[in-house]
Design a protein around this motif. Structure first.
Motif, PDB file in Angstrom:
ATOM      1  N   LYS A   1       0.953  -1.389   0.332  1.00  0.00           N
ATOM      2  CA  LYS A   1       0.100  -0.095   0.063  1.00  0.00           C
ATOM      3  C   LYS A   1       0.967   0.620  -0.152  1.00  0.00           C
ATOM      4  O   LYS A   1       1.977   1.138   0.993  1.00  0.00           O
TER       5      LYS A   1
ATOM      6  N   TRP B   1       1.695  -0.414  -6.098  1.00  0.00           N
ATOM      7  CA  TRP B   1       0.883  -0.162  -6.124  1.00  0.00           C
ATOM      8  C   TRP B   1      -0.185   0.993  -6.221  1.00  0.00           C
ATOM      9  O   TRP B   1      -1.250   0.460  -6.614  1.00  0.00           O
ATOM     10  N   LYS B   2       0.371   2.495  -6.626  1.00  0.00           N
ATOM     11  CA  LYS B   2      -0.546   3.631  -6.893  1.00  0.00           C
ATOM     12  C   LYS B   2      -0.398   2.680  -8.673  1.00  0.00           C
ATOM     13  O   LYS B   2      -1.417   3.078  -9.291  1.00  0.00           O
TER      14      LYS B   2
ATOM     15  N   VAL C   1      -3.337   0.129  -8.870  1.00  0.00           N
ATOM     16  CA  VAL C   1      -4.900   1.027  -8.613  1.00  0.00           C
ATOM     17  C   VAL C   1      -5.409   1.967  -9.781  1.00  0.00           C
ATOM     18  O   VAL C   1      -6.914   1.485 -10.268  1.00  0.00           O
TER      19      VAL C   1
ATOM     20  N   GLY D   1      -7.943   0.241 -11.067  1.00  0.00           N
ATOM     21  CA  GLY D   1      -9.552   0.440  -9.968  1.00  0.00           C
ATOM     22  C   GLY D   1      -9.505  -0.152  -8.799  1.00  0.00           C
ATOM     23  O   GLY D   1      -8.454  -1.301  -8.252  1.00  0.00           O
ATOM     24  N   GLU D   2     -10.300   1.122  -7.644  1.00  0.00           N
ATOM     25  CA  GLU D   2      -9.922   0.976  -6.099  1.00  0.00           C
ATOM     26  C   GLU D   2     -10.980  -0.921  -6.017  1.00  0.00           C
ATOM     27  O   GLU D   2     -10.870  -1.305  -4.935  1.00  0.00           O
ATOM     28  N   ASP D   3     -11.456  -1.814  -7.176  1.00  0.00           N
ATOM     29  CA  ASP D   3     -12.019  -2.768  -6.730  1.00  0.00           C
ATOM     30  C   ASP D   3     -11.164  -3.941  -6.153  1.00  0.00           C
ATOM     31  O   ASP D   3     -11.388  -5.178  -5.469  1.00  0.00           O
TER      32      ASP D   3
ATOM     33  N   LEU E   1      -8.955  -3.568  -4.426  1.00  0.00           N
ATOM     34  CA  LEU E   1      -8.041  -3.314  -2.950  1.00  0.00           C
ATOM     35  C   LEU E   1      -9.291  -4.354  -2.065  1.00  0.00           C
ATOM     36  O   LEU E   1     -10.492  -4.290  -1.797  1.00  0.00           O
TER      37      LEU E   1
ATOM     38  N   GLY F   1      -7.283  -1.782   2.308  1.00  0.00           N
ATOM     39  CA  GLY F   1      -6.515  -1.089   1.596  1.00  0.00           C
ATOM     40  C   GLY F   1      -5.087  -1.998   0.853  1.00  0.00           C
ATOM     41  O   GLY F   1      -4.522  -1.023  -0.190  1.00  0.00           O
ATOM     42  N   GLU F   2      -4.262  -2.941   1.173  1.00  0.00           N
ATOM     43  CA  GLU F   2      -3.373  -3.359   0.535  1.00  0.00           C
ATOM     44  C   GLU F   2      -4.496  -4.359  -0.768  1.00  0.00           C
ATOM     45  O   GLU F   2      -6.123  -4.299  -1.014  1.00  0.00           O
ATOM     46  N   VAL F   3      -3.619  -4.272  -1.645  1.00  0.00           N
ATOM     47  CA  VAL F   3      -4.135  -5.484  -3.031  1.00  0.00           C
ATOM     48  C   VAL F   3      -4.400  -6.324  -2.407  1.00  0.00           C
ATOM     49  O   VAL F   3      -3.570  -7.480  -1.672  1.00  0.00           O
ATOM     50  N   ASP F   4      -5.541  -6.916  -3.254  1.00  0.00           N
ATOM     51  CA  ASP F   4      -6.482  -8.652  -3.018  1.00  0.00           C
ATOM     52  C   ASP F   4      -5.037  -9.265  -4.637  1.00  0.00           C
ATOM     53  O   ASP F   4      -5.730  -9.156  -5.390  1.00  0.00           O
TER      54      ASP F   4
END
Ligand code: ATP
Length: 207
Positions: free
Chosen positions: A41, A46-47, A50, A54-56, A58, A62-65
């Motif tokens: 994050k 990470w940026k 995202v 998209g934020e979906d 995350l 806030g960490e990447v899934d």
């Protein structure tokens, strides 16, 4: 400093071999660890992820899934390529930094454990190159057992990589990990002798 390349296919046993190197006091730079760090994050990687996915993508914290991102990119070669392009510079510079830290500590031999050693052309940094090979059926079953994934999912992950048989042809040292862990331990002892012996002048000149 000698940098030994360690690679293979997904689930072929690289981490198992990497642990054997560590147990014998040889430090390992693990590209998977670096790759996880560059997605943490708030980092540059990470940026970019995202912005592209998209934020979906995350988790609530806030960490990447990662499993979700994995499912997306492993089923879509174009998206996989986009992710590779974003992350490649962060991962290669992260690996280089870890190598430099070990060099500054005075390490004479280190192992670079990189699943995509050939694909990313990092094999140019390493000598010798150790490839961990396993027959396709065993590879599939070990992957399914370890990750609890379906046959279809596991096959698509295996097929998304350079073929293990092609990697095998590029090996200086091949470890056939189709047998038991006891077999692997026995083979590893010979590998250890090969990677730690001094280079001949010819090998040195050509490395
Ligand atoms: P990845 O590329 O996904 O990180 P890997 O190449 O690092 O995979 P490992 O995680 O080392 O592969 O091994 C895959 C699975 O197979 C693990 O569950 C490991 O314990 C098991 N395994 C490795 N070698 C053997 C062996 N010789 N006999 C039985 N099981 C093994």
């Amino acid at each position: 400093m000698r940098i030994v390349g360690l690679t293979g296919g997904i689930g072929s046993g690289k981490s198992t071999v990497s642990n054997l190197f560590k147990a014998h006091g040889i430090p390992v730079v693990d590209a998977d660890v670096v790759a996880r760090d560059v997605l943490k994050k708030g980092t540059g990687g990470w940026k970019k992820v995202v912005a592209a996915f998209g934020e979906d993508i995350l988790l609530p914290d806030g960490e990447v899934d990662r499993p979700k991102l994995g499912r997306i990119v492993f089923s879509d070669p174009q998206k996989r390529q986009i992710l590779n392009r974003f992350l490649a510079p962060y991962i290669s510079s992260g690996i280089l930094l870890e190598v430099l830290k070990l060099w500054m500590k005075g390490c004479k031999i280190i192992v670079l454990d990189v699943p995509l050693l050939f694909e990313t052309k990092m094999d140019r940094w390493t000598n010798p190159i150790v490839v961990v090979w396993v027959d396709p059926e065993t590879q599939l079953h070990r992957l399914m057992a370890r990750d609890g994934t379906t046959e279809e999912d596991s096959k698509s992950r295996i097929n998304s990589q350079m073929s293990l048989d092609l990697k095998r042809t590029k090996a200086d040292i091949l470890i056939d990990n189709t047998g038991s862990l006891a077999d692997l331990n026995e083979n590893f002892q010979k590998v250890l002798v090969q990677v730690t012996r001094p280079l001949t002048w010819t090998e040195f000149a050509l490395s």
